[in-house]
Design an enzyme around this catalytic site. Structure first.
Site, PDB file in Angstrom:
ATOM      1  N   ALA A  75       0.890  -1.164   0.000  1.00 38.34           N
ATOM      2  CA  ALA A  75       0.000   0.000   0.000  1.00 38.34           C
ATOM      3  C   ALA A  75       0.923   1.208   0.000  1.00 38.34           C
ATOM      4  O   ALA A  75       1.190   1.813   1.032  1.00 38.34           O
ATOM      5  CB  ALA A  75      -0.926  -0.003   1.195  1.00 38.34           C
ATOM      6  N   GLY A  77       0.369   3.825  -1.968  1.00 40.29           N
ATOM      7  CA  GLY A  77      -0.509   5.004  -1.976  1.00 40.29           C
ATOM      8  C   GLY A  77      -0.286   5.912  -3.162  1.00 40.29           C
ATOM      9  O   GLY A  77      -0.525   7.110  -3.060  1.00 40.29           O
ATOM     10  N   CYS A 131      -6.308   0.501  -8.880  1.00 37.90           N
ATOM     11  CA  CYS A 131      -5.508   0.442  -7.654  1.00 37.90           C
ATOM     12  C   CYS A 131      -6.456   0.133  -6.494  1.00 37.90           C
ATOM     13  O   CYS A 131      -7.418   0.874  -6.269  1.00 37.90           O
ATOM     14  CB  CYS A 131      -4.792   1.765  -7.405  1.00 37.90           C
ATOM     15  SG  CYS A 131      -3.865   1.709  -5.869  1.00 37.90           S
ATOM     16  N   ASN A 193      -4.449  -5.648 -11.971  1.00 37.61           N
ATOM     17  CA  ASN A 193      -3.727  -4.915 -10.927  1.00 37.61           C
ATOM     18  C   ASN A 193      -3.609  -5.840  -9.708  1.00 37.61           C
ATOM     19  O   ASN A 193      -3.971  -7.017  -9.781  1.00 37.61           O
ATOM     20  CB  ASN A 193      -4.493  -3.637 -10.580  1.00 37.61           C
ATOM     21  CG  ASN A 193      -3.572  -2.514 -10.116  1.00 37.61           C
ATOM     22  OD1 ASN A 193      -2.732  -2.729  -9.239  1.00 37.61           O
ATOM     23  ND2 ASN A 193      -3.724  -1.341 -10.684  1.00 37.61           N
TER      24      ASN A 193
HETATM   25  C1  FMN Z   1       5.013  -1.495  -4.958  1.00 33.53           C
HETATM   26  C2  FMN Z   1       4.006  -1.531  -6.057  1.00 33.53           C
HETATM   27  C3  FMN Z   1       3.589  -0.339  -6.655  1.00 33.53           C
HETATM   28  C4  FMN Z   1       2.638  -0.365  -7.681  1.00 33.53           C
HETATM   29  N1  FMN Z   1       2.245   0.820  -8.252  1.00 33.53           N
HETATM   30  C5  FMN Z   1       1.334   0.800  -9.270  1.00 33.53           C
HETATM   31  C6  FMN Z   1       0.936   2.013  -9.904  1.00 33.53           C
HETATM   32  O1  FMN Z   1       1.403   3.117  -9.598  1.00 33.53           O
HETATM   33  N2  FMN Z   1       0.012   1.933 -10.904  1.00 33.53           N
HETATM   34  C7  FMN Z   1      -0.537   0.744 -11.325  1.00 33.53           C
HETATM   35  O2  FMN Z   1      -1.359   0.721 -12.252  1.00 33.53           O
HETATM   36  N3  FMN Z   1      -0.141  -0.421 -10.757  1.00 33.53           N
HETATM   37  C8  FMN Z   1       0.751  -0.412  -9.742  1.00 33.53           C
HETATM   38  N4  FMN Z   1       1.149  -1.595  -9.169  1.00 33.53           N
HETATM   39  C9  FMN Z   1       0.580  -2.866  -9.690  1.00 33.53           C
HETATM   40  C10 FMN Z   1       1.508  -3.488 -10.740  1.00 33.53           C
HETATM   41  O3  FMN Z   1       1.695  -2.646 -11.861  1.00 33.53           O
HETATM   42  C11 FMN Z   1       0.936  -4.841 -11.220  1.00 33.53           C
HETATM   43  O4  FMN Z   1      -0.351  -4.656 -11.772  1.00 33.53           O
HETATM   44  C12 FMN Z   1       0.834  -5.859 -10.094  1.00 33.53           C
HETATM   45  O5  FMN Z   1       1.928  -5.736  -9.203  1.00 33.53           O
HETATM   46  C13 FMN Z   1       0.767  -7.293 -10.645  1.00 33.53           C
HETATM   47  O6  FMN Z   1       1.920  -7.607 -11.390  1.00 33.53           O
HETATM   48  P1  FMN Z   1       3.192  -8.376 -10.752  1.00 33.53           P
HETATM   49  O7  FMN Z   1       2.645  -9.599 -10.082  1.00 33.53           O
HETATM   50  O8  FMN Z   1       4.088  -8.688 -11.914  1.00 33.53           O
HETATM   51  O9  FMN Z   1       3.808  -7.445  -9.784  1.00 33.53           O
HETATM   52  C14 FMN Z   1       2.083  -1.608  -8.127  1.00 33.53           C
HETATM   53  C15 FMN Z   1       2.505  -2.805  -7.518  1.00 33.53           C
HETATM   54  C16 FMN Z   1       3.454  -2.792  -6.497  1.00 33.53           C
HETATM   55  C17 FMN Z   1       3.887  -4.084  -5.864  1.00 33.53           C
END
Ligand code: FMN
Length: 306
Positions: A75, A77, A131, A193
């Site tokens: 989170a 934010g 998000c 997401n």
């Molecule tokens: C620390 C962190 C920050 C993230 N920030 C964003 C963001 O700013 N915008 C967004 O659309 N997704 C955000 N995500 C989600 C990722 O883009 C992605 O959709 C999600 O982590 C699933 O993919 P993964 O399993 O490869 O991480 C964030 C995820 C994490 C862990």
């Protein structure tokens, strides 16, 4: 040095990419230097951290907890410096295929941001409607099909660049939200997401994140993301970008066979580092050779036949 192979070249909503691996939003910040570095490490394209109209501070620490199965709960934010500072950062971009992720609470936020950023040499937009842990932004907007329609229409009317809409697993069916986005002109869908989740200490009984509830990412969500990509790509004729738990070439191939035109990598970077893109590219090329395929495009939606 990236793995170059013509077999990996493809087009996603009019963007020509040298390979289908894309950096997911929220990893590696918003600096142009980092975007160039990850591109040089083999990413086919890069999505920025979500950018808002005004700067956002984000939550207090702890904002990320590392859990089993190569996964995180976060989170953060949506902390970011706002669209004007971001514009200054990327305005000289001339070689990284860059998709700017936008977050906002109503259509006018998206109008202001798209108008300005459309003037920079970025390649497209990804609207973050998913998000799961920030009030009045992201999922709270993305659960309302009428709001989705109006945000996507406004964004589309202010740019000629492709607009992707990032959907998640919320209260409203992912197919209904995506339908609203596509009806309003979205050029593609990114799925998924993070998913609302928690971690609690059994020593002091506290939820670990300062926001208590965060979003689950990494390998733990991969089967859900695969199901979403499969359903979305069966139903819709726009490119679906798979996201959620890609940590090696096998995961990437599975997403494409499920119906993804390309895939994003996020959490796995934290576990395996920037070399992951080249490792995935190399693995896909070997797999294509072994299977006798000429192009990675032959994988897209192959599971739909069964
Ligand atoms: C620390 C962190 C920050 C993230 N920030 C964003 C963001 O700013 N915008 C967004 O659309 N997704 C955000 N995500 C989600 C990722 O883009 C992605 O959709 C999600 O982590 C699933 O993919 P993964 O399993 O490869 O991480 C964030 C995820 C994490 C862990």
């Amino acid at each position: 040095m990236e793995i170059e192979s013509k077999k990996l070249n493809l087009e996603v909503a009019g963007m020509s990419l040298r390979n289908p691996g894309i950096l997911a939003s929220g990893f590696l910040g918003i600096s142009q230097a980092i975007f160039e570095r990850i591109y040089d490490e083999g990413a086919g394209a890069v999505v920025s951290k979500s950018i808002s109209k005004y700067p956002m501070e984000g939550y207090r620490n702890p904002t990320i907890v590392i859990i089993e199965n190569k996964s995180y709960i976060n989170a953060v934010g949506l902390s970011n410096p706002g669209y004007e500072a971001f514009f200054e950062e990327v305005k000289e971009n001339d070689r990284v295929p860059l998709i700017v992720s936008l977050v906002g609470s109503d259509p006018s936020d998206f109008e202001v941001m798209t108008k300005k950023l459309n003037r920079s040499s970025i390649n497209g937009f990804e609207i973050n409607l998913s998000c799961p842990h920030v009030q009045k932004l992201g999922m709270e907007v993305g659960d309302d099909p009428k709001m989705v329609k109006s945000i996507v229409e406004t964004t589309k009317s202010n740019t000629t660049k492709p607009v992707f809409v990032k959907v998640g697993v919320g209260n409203t069916n992912i197919l209904d939200i995506s339908q609203a986005a596509i009806n309003a002109g979205a050029d593609g869908i990114t799925a998924i997401n993070t998913i609302r989740a928690m971690k609690i200490s059994i020593d002091n009984f506290n939820p670990i994140l300062s926001n208590k509830i965060g979003g689950l990412s990494g390998n733990s969500i991969k089967p859900i993301a695969i199901r979403c990509v499969y359903e979305l790509s069966k139903k819709f004729n726009v490119p679906i970008i798979g996201c959620g738990g890609v940590s090696n070439w096998e995961d990437a191939v599975e997403f494409m066979i499920a119906g993804a035109t390309s895939f994003q990598v996020g959490t796995a970077l934290g576990y395996d580092g920037m070399s992951i893109f080249n490792a995935i590219n190399g693995g896909i090329v070997k797999y294509l050779d072994k299977k006798g395929f000429q192009s990675v495009k032959e994988l897209i939606g192959r599971s739909h036949k069964y």
